[in-house]
Scaffold this active site. Structure first.
Site, PDB file in Angstrom:
ATOM      1  N   GLU A  29     -11.234  -0.792  -3.559  1.00 60.57           N
ATOM      2  CA  GLU A  29     -10.477  -0.226  -2.450  1.00 60.57           C
ATOM      3  C   GLU A  29      -9.235   0.485  -2.988  1.00 60.57           C
ATOM      4  OE1 GLU A  29      -9.423  -3.638  -0.077  1.00 60.57           O
ATOM      5  OE2 GLU A  29      -7.657  -4.083  -1.285  1.00 60.57           O
ATOM      6  N   HIS A  86      -3.118  -1.066  -5.238  1.00 61.28           N
ATOM      7  CA  HIS A  86      -3.075  -0.069  -4.153  1.00 61.28           C
ATOM      8  C   HIS A  86      -1.976   0.958  -4.420  1.00 61.28           C
ATOM      9  CE1 HIS A  86      -4.608   0.759   0.037  1.00 61.28           C
ATOM     10  NE2 HIS A  86      -3.863   1.810  -0.309  1.00 61.28           N
ATOM     11  N   ARG A 125       4.816  -8.242  -0.276  1.00 63.78           N
ATOM     12  CA  ARG A 125       4.339  -7.280  -1.270  1.00 63.78           C
ATOM     13  C   ARG A 125       5.307  -6.108  -1.207  1.00 63.78           C
ATOM     14  NH1 ARG A 125      -1.771  -6.237   0.357  1.00 63.78           N
ATOM     15  NH2 ARG A 125      -0.877  -6.499   2.439  1.00 63.78           N
ATOM     16  N   ASP A 155       0.832  -1.211   0.000  1.00 68.16           N
ATOM     17  CA  ASP A 155       0.000   0.000   0.000  1.00 68.16           C
ATOM     18  C   ASP A 155       0.865   1.258   0.000  1.00 68.16           C
ATOM     19  OD1 ASP A 155      -2.031  -1.931   0.424  1.00 68.16           O
ATOM     20  OD2 ASP A 155      -1.803  -1.720   2.590  1.00 68.16           O
TER      21      ASP A 155
END
Length: 337
Positions: free
Chosen positions: A206, A270, A303, A21
């Site tokens: 999202e 994201h 990630r 993110d």
């Protein structure tokens, strides 16, 4: 296109290991970075003059989860913003009972809300970060991934939230703001999961991010579960339109940024936007290098934050392309760096 030291932006990936993110803000000649820490217990900040130096930059914890209560677990997706000569971080936090949650939805225990901290110092690594509390989005339900942007002199908030009348785990909403922690208008739904690519694993919209460029507003978001199916979608509007009117927005039926096995990149999404010193747009996002994840993907830390130039065609439309290959080694274990 090159950065200030003639280094190709696409040749520095990942820019930060094990930070999902990612949010990168360029301010006064430096890049500021934050993202979800794999322990989900803190908000961190880094700074460097070049994107490629963020991995080696010192990481400073500017806020930690509470010992108990509504901000005590699963601190997700912090976003750093500079507004009215102050620094703000929007983030999502959950209460104590969220620690064993299997996923977002009405039948489990994810129960995040959106919160804000503020620092009025010129340097966000100094001064005091003050809690401004929960953003009242109009109803109480799973809410996360707030981002903010300014258009026409007005500040807006865009975020993801579950609604009891809409099938799925989260939709995208927008509102105009009275100040950086208070909405001035009611929430307006911009998008809900409806296409096949948005409903793989979870029904999710999202991770919104906004780029205002050339008289257009480009609003990216992510859909599906956070494994290899995760991908980015797009809504667009004219910058001069009523951005609180859903009719002002056009939603692309197909994702604009997806996994690329040829590049070894899976589940890109994201994202945030930043720019080179010359003003070229840089797309920042996270992705994995493997399709095999042991256990819940939420708890796999690998990630990694990545960045690449985002070109535009003659009509001013983004040319999204696909994730670029890594040029730095990435972890293969589940150990947190």
């Amino acid at each position: 296109m090159t950065t200030q030291d003639d280094t190709d932006v696409d040749a520095i990936n990942p820019i930060v290991l094990q930070r999902a993110d990612p949010c990168v803000l360029r301010h006064d000649g430096a890049y500021y970075f934050t993202g979800s820490h794999p322990a989900y217990d803190r908000i961190v900040l880094r700074r460097a003059e070049r994107l490629e130096d963020l991995q080696a930059a010192d990481e400073v914890t500017i806020w930690r989860r509470h010992d108990d209560g509504p901000q005590s677990h699963l601190i997700w997706a912090p976003e750093l913003h500079r507004l009215d000569d102050a620094w703000y971080v929007y983030y999502a936090a959950a209460p104590d009972e969220a620690v064993t949650a299997p996923g977002p939805g009405a039948d489990d225990t994810f129960d995040h809300r959106v919160y804000v901290i503020e620092n009025t110092a010129d340097d966000p690594f100094t001064g005091q970060w003050v809690e401004r509390g929960q953003v009242d989005t109009g109803w109480e339900s799973f809410a996360l991934d707030a981002t903010s942007f300014v258009a026409g002199g007005e500040q807006y908030l865009v975020w993801a939230q579950q609604h009891a009348d809409v099938k799925g785990h989260s939709n995208l909403y927008i509102a105009r703001m009275a100040n950086p922690w208070t909405l001035a208008t009611a929430a307006v739904e911009l998008s809900r999961p409806e296409f096949d690519w948005e409903t793989k694993g979870f029904w999710v919209n999202e991770g919104p991010a906004v780029l205002v460029r050339g008289g257009r507003v480009f609003l990216t978001y992510s859909g599906a579960a956070t494994g290899i199916d995760y991908a980015m979608g797009l809504l667009t509007a004219d910058a001069g339109a009523d951005l609180l009117d859903p009719a002002s927005w056009t939603k692309s039926a197909e994702p604009v940024f997806v996994s690329d096995p040829a590049a070894g990149q899976y589940g890109p999404g994201h994202n945030s936007f930043t720019q080179t010193p010359d003003g070229d747009v840089v797309l920042v996002y996270h992705a994995r290098t493997t399709t095999e994840i042991s256990g819940d993907p939420l708890w796999d830390p690998n990630r990694h934050a990545r960045a690449q130039l985002l070109p535009f065609d003659a009509d001013g439309e983004p040319v999204w392309g696909t994730p670029v290959p890594d040029t730095r080694p990435t972890p293969t274990s589940v150990d947190v760096l």
